[in-house]
Design a protein around this motif. Structure first.
Motif, PDB file in Angstrom:
ATOM      1  N   VAL A 107     -28.487  -6.543  14.058  1.00  0.00           N
ATOM      2  CA  VAL A 107     -27.209  -6.802  14.721  1.00  0.00           C
ATOM      3  C   VAL A 107     -27.382  -7.865  15.805  1.00  0.00           C
ATOM      4  CG1 VAL A 107     -26.439  -4.452  14.224  1.00  0.00           C
ATOM      5  CG2 VAL A 107     -27.558  -4.934  16.418  1.00  0.00           C
ATOM      6  N   GLY A 108     -26.292  -8.161  16.504  1.00  0.00           N
ATOM      7  CA  GLY A 108     -26.306  -9.186  17.538  1.00  0.00           C
ATOM      8  C   GLY A 108     -27.320  -8.912  18.626  1.00  0.00           C
ATOM      9  N   LYS A 109     -27.995  -9.971  19.058  1.00  0.00           N
ATOM     10  CA  LYS A 109     -29.055  -9.818  20.052  1.00  0.00           C
ATOM     11  C   LYS A 109     -28.527  -9.477  21.437  1.00  0.00           C
ATOM     12  CE  LYS A 109     -29.357 -14.841  20.877  1.00  0.00           C
ATOM     13  NZ  LYS A 109     -28.385 -15.245  19.856  1.00  0.00           N
ATOM     14  N   GLU A 110     -27.229  -9.686  21.652  1.00  0.00           N
ATOM     15  CA  GLU A 110     -26.595  -9.279  22.902  1.00  0.00           C
ATOM     16  C   GLU A 110     -25.343  -8.498  22.560  1.00  0.00           C
ATOM     17  OE1 GLU A 110     -25.951 -12.472  25.631  1.00  0.00           O
ATOM     18  OE2 GLU A 110     -27.902 -13.388  25.215  1.00  0.00           O
ATOM     19  N   GLU A 111     -25.011  -7.497  23.376  1.00  0.00           N
ATOM     20  CA  GLU A 111     -23.877  -6.634  23.092  1.00  0.00           C
ATOM     21  C   GLU A 111     -22.597  -7.430  22.884  1.00  0.00           C
ATOM     22  OE1 GLU A 111     -21.788  -3.197  22.328  1.00  0.00           O
ATOM     23  OE2 GLU A 111     -23.947  -3.539  22.422  1.00  0.00           O
ATOM     24  N   GLY A 112     -22.368  -8.447  23.678  1.00  0.00           N
ATOM     25  CA  GLY A 112     -21.143  -9.221  23.574  1.00  0.00           C
ATOM     26  C   GLY A 112     -21.040 -10.059  22.323  1.00  0.00           C
ATOM     27  N   PHE A 113     -22.136 -10.198  21.577  1.00  0.00           N
ATOM     28  CA  PHE A 113     -22.113 -11.005  20.357  1.00  0.00           C
ATOM     29  C   PHE A 113     -21.541 -10.238  19.166  1.00  0.00           C
ATOM     30  CE2 PHE A 113     -25.640 -14.385  21.201  1.00  0.00           C
ATOM     31  CZ  PHE A 113     -24.949 -14.793  22.321  1.00  0.00           C
ATOM     32  N   ASN A 114     -21.432  -8.908  19.266  1.00  0.00           N
ATOM     33  CA  ASN A 114     -21.075  -8.099  18.119  1.00  0.00           C
ATOM     34  C   ASN A 114     -19.572  -7.910  17.995  1.00  0.00           C
ATOM     35  OD1 ASN A 114     -23.762  -7.359  17.097  1.00  0.00           O
ATOM     36  ND2 ASN A 114     -23.993  -6.284  19.037  1.00  0.00           N
ATOM     37  N   PHE A 115     -19.051  -8.130  16.796  1.00  0.00           N
ATOM     38  CA  PHE A 115     -17.663  -7.835  16.466  1.00  0.00           C
ATOM     39  C   PHE A 115     -17.425  -6.336  16.612  1.00  0.00           C
ATOM     40  CE2 PHE A 115     -14.589  -6.461  13.289  1.00  0.00           C
ATOM     41  CZ  PHE A 115     -13.509  -7.296  13.553  1.00  0.00           C
ATOM     42  N   ARG A 116     -16.210  -5.961  16.984  1.00  0.00           N
ATOM     43  CA  ARG A 116     -15.838  -4.556  17.093  1.00  0.00           C
ATOM     44  C   ARG A 116     -14.489  -4.317  16.434  1.00  0.00           C
ATOM     45  NH1 ARG A 116     -20.299  -4.185  18.277  1.00  0.00           N
ATOM     46  NH2 ARG A 116     -21.312  -3.158  20.030  1.00  0.00           N
ATOM     47  N   GLY A 117     -14.326  -3.170  15.812  1.00  0.00           N
ATOM     48  CA  GLY A 117     -13.040  -2.771  15.288  1.00  0.00           C
ATOM     49  C   GLY A 117     -12.931  -2.850  13.783  1.00  0.00           C
ATOM     50  N   ALA A 118     -11.699  -2.837  13.296  1.00  0.00           N
ATOM     51  CA  ALA A 118     -11.415  -2.808  11.870  1.00  0.00           C
ATOM     52  C   ALA A 118     -11.170  -4.208  11.334  1.00  0.00           C
ATOM     53  CB  ALA A 118     -10.208  -1.917  11.603  1.00  0.00           C
ATOM     54  N   ALA A 119     -11.573  -4.424  10.097  1.00  0.00           N
ATOM     55  CA  ALA A 119     -11.388  -5.711   9.442  1.00  0.00           C
ATOM     56  C   ALA A 119     -11.272  -5.476   7.942  1.00  0.00           C
ATOM     57  CB  ALA A 119     -12.551  -6.649   9.751  1.00  0.00           C
ATOM     58  N   THR A 120     -11.014  -6.547   7.222  1.00  0.00           N
ATOM     59  CA  THR A 120     -10.915  -6.501   5.770  1.00  0.00           C
ATOM     60  C   THR A 120     -11.947  -7.450   5.165  1.00  0.00           C
ATOM     61  OG1 THR A 120      -8.545  -6.031   5.843  1.00  0.00           O
ATOM     62  CG2 THR A 120      -9.406  -6.927   3.783  1.00  0.00           C
ATOM     63  N   ILE A 121     -12.611  -6.991   4.104  1.00  0.00           N
ATOM     64  CA  ILE A 121     -13.500  -7.885   3.361  1.00  0.00           C
ATOM     65  C   ILE A 121     -12.597  -8.754   2.492  1.00  0.00           C
ATOM     66  CG2 ILE A 121     -15.422  -8.079   1.750  1.00  0.00           C
ATOM     67  CD1 ILE A 121     -16.181  -6.737   4.361  1.00  0.00           C
ATOM     68  N   ALA A 122     -12.149  -9.863   3.030  1.00  0.00           N
ATOM     69  CA  ALA A 122     -11.171 -10.707   2.339  1.00  0.00           C
ATOM     70  C   ALA A 122     -11.827 -11.706   1.395  1.00  0.00           C
ATOM     71  CB  ALA A 122     -10.308 -11.460   3.356  1.00  0.00           C
ATOM     72  N   ARG A 123     -13.122 -11.879   1.536  1.00  0.00           N
ATOM     73  CA  ARG A 123     -13.817 -12.857   0.707  1.00  0.00           C
ATOM     74  C   ARG A 123     -15.242 -12.394   0.461  1.00  0.00           C
ATOM     75  NH1 ARG A 123     -16.080 -18.568   2.765  1.00  0.00           N
ATOM     76  NH2 ARG A 123     -17.040 -19.261   0.823  1.00  0.00           N
ATOM     77  N   LYS A 124     -15.757 -12.694  -0.725  1.00  0.00           N
ATOM     78  CA  LYS A 124     -17.141 -12.426  -1.090  1.00  0.00           C
ATOM     79  C   LYS A 124     -17.738 -13.702  -1.659  1.00  0.00           C
ATOM     80  CE  LYS A 124     -17.842  -8.773  -3.565  1.00  0.00           C
ATOM     81  NZ  LYS A 124     -17.730  -7.792  -4.680  1.00  0.00           N
ATOM     82  N   ALA A 125     -19.030 -13.915  -1.423  1.00  0.00           N
ATOM     83  CA  ALA A 125     -19.654 -15.138  -1.944  1.00  0.00           C
ATOM     84  C   ALA A 125     -21.097 -14.861  -2.331  1.00  0.00           C
ATOM     85  CB  ALA A 125     -19.596 -16.258  -0.917  1.00  0.00           C
ATOM     86  N   GLU A 126     -21.505 -15.445  -3.461  1.00  0.00           N
ATOM     87  CA  GLU A 126     -22.897 -15.415  -3.888  1.00  0.00           C
ATOM     88  C   GLU A 126     -23.579 -16.702  -3.443  1.00  0.00           C
ATOM     89  OE1 GLU A 126     -23.374 -14.527  -8.002  1.00  0.00           O
ATOM     90  OE2 GLU A 126     -21.928 -12.874  -7.967  1.00  0.00           O
ATOM     91  N   TRP A 127     -24.759 -16.576  -2.890  1.00  0.00           N
ATOM     92  CA  TRP A 127     -25.518 -17.689  -2.338  1.00  0.00           C
ATOM     93  C   TRP A 127     -24.590 -18.582  -1.499  1.00  0.00           C
ATOM     94  CZ3 TRP A 127     -30.578 -17.236  -2.306  1.00  0.00           C
ATOM     95  CH2 TRP A 127     -31.159 -16.377  -3.237  1.00  0.00           C
ATOM     96  N   PRO A 128     -24.043 -17.999  -0.431  1.00  0.00           N
ATOM     97  CA  PRO A 128     -22.995 -18.676   0.337  1.00  0.00           C
ATOM     98  C   PRO A 128     -23.508 -19.855   1.158  1.00  0.00           C
ATOM     99  CG  PRO A 128     -23.675 -16.676   1.446  1.00  0.00           C
ATOM    100  CD  PRO A 128     -24.364 -16.676   0.106  1.00  0.00           C
ATOM    101  N   ARG A 129     -22.606 -20.764   1.404  1.00  0.00           N
ATOM    102  CA  ARG A 129     -22.864 -21.872   2.318  1.00  0.00           C
ATOM    103  C   ARG A 129     -22.798 -21.337   3.753  1.00  0.00           C
ATOM    104  NH1 ARG A 129     -22.543 -27.247   1.392  1.00  0.00           N
ATOM    105  NH2 ARG A 129     -22.285 -28.640   3.173  1.00  0.00           N
TER     106      ARG A 129
END
Length: 225
Positions: A107-129
């Motif tokens: 996870v994020g190396k600092e607490e403030g770097f981490n996302f919090r809350g609910a989200a949607t997996i709106a996109r998936k990618a194989e070998w992503p850019r």
């Protein structure tokens, strides 16, 4: 392994996101007294059928508690939801009957770097850019400016072989669940904000989770939502 739900903080800043390690960390072998089941040799073996190599995981570098397993998990979230417990360094794929598949994460190396809350997996990618965020380029231009145009998918790409993109209200949060080129960092606070998994684990999770699935990233406060 039942755990209490964590409280959700919905105001995380999007522009702190990123997916790389701050500075390269050398792997530290895990004590051999922390034994792992022989089946893990197969689970984390090199993978065939990919356009780029996916090497076997050196299990001596991974604390066995962060290897994939099915566990008991108490949550109000619906089956098919991904729940990331930043404090515990686990991602759970909620299953039926109080069970979940549990994956170790970095996870994020600092607490403030981490996302919090609910989200949607709106996109998936194989070998992503991979493209560093504007905030990453501002913080460390000497490291990231040369990648402003993006880095194609491949063995040296920090996102690894798969990525799941977190969106909120139709907007890309710039946070992802993805693989890693530094497997020994699983179980640590290491990234610029994204959630990294072992490459074999992100491929497994990618297969199980369709686009449109719900994801919840828990806070480290330890209180119920």
């Amino acid at each position: 392994m039942p755990i209490h739900r964590r409280s959700l903080l919905l105001g995380a800043p999007f522009l702190l996101a990123g997916c790389t390690t701050a500075r390269r960390q050398e792997p530290t072998p895990v004590a051999r007294s922390l034994a792992y089941a022989p089946s893990y040799e197969t689970m984390y073996a090199a993978l065939d059928g990919e356009p780029y190599p996916v090497p076997a995981v050196d299990l001596s570098q991974i604390d066995p508690r962060f290897l994939r397993r099915e566990v008991a998990y108490a949550t109000r979230e619906e089956p098919g939801t991904i729940v990331v417990d930043v404090e515990a360094r686990y991602a759970y794929l909620v299953m039926e009957n109080g069970r979940a598949l549990r994956y170790g994460v970095g996870v994020g190396k600092e607490e403030g770097f981490n996302f919090r809350g609910a989200a949607t997996i709106a996109r998936k990618a194989e070998w992503p850019r991979w493209t560093p965020t504007p905030d990453m380029i501002r913080r460390e231009p000497e490291r990231y400016a040369k990648y402003a145009g993006g880095l194609p998918g491949g063995p040296g790409n920090p996102l690894g072989p798969r990525a799941l993109y977190l969106y909120r209200d139709g907007r890309d949060t710039l946070y992802r669940l993805h693989g890693t080129i530094e497997p020994w960092t699983i179980g640590t606070m290491v990234s610029s904000g994204c959630i990294r998994l072992l490459n074999q684990d992100i491929i497994d999770l990618y297969r199980r989770v369709p686009a449109g699935s719900r994801a919840v990233v828990l806070s480290s406060a330890g209180t119920a939502a």
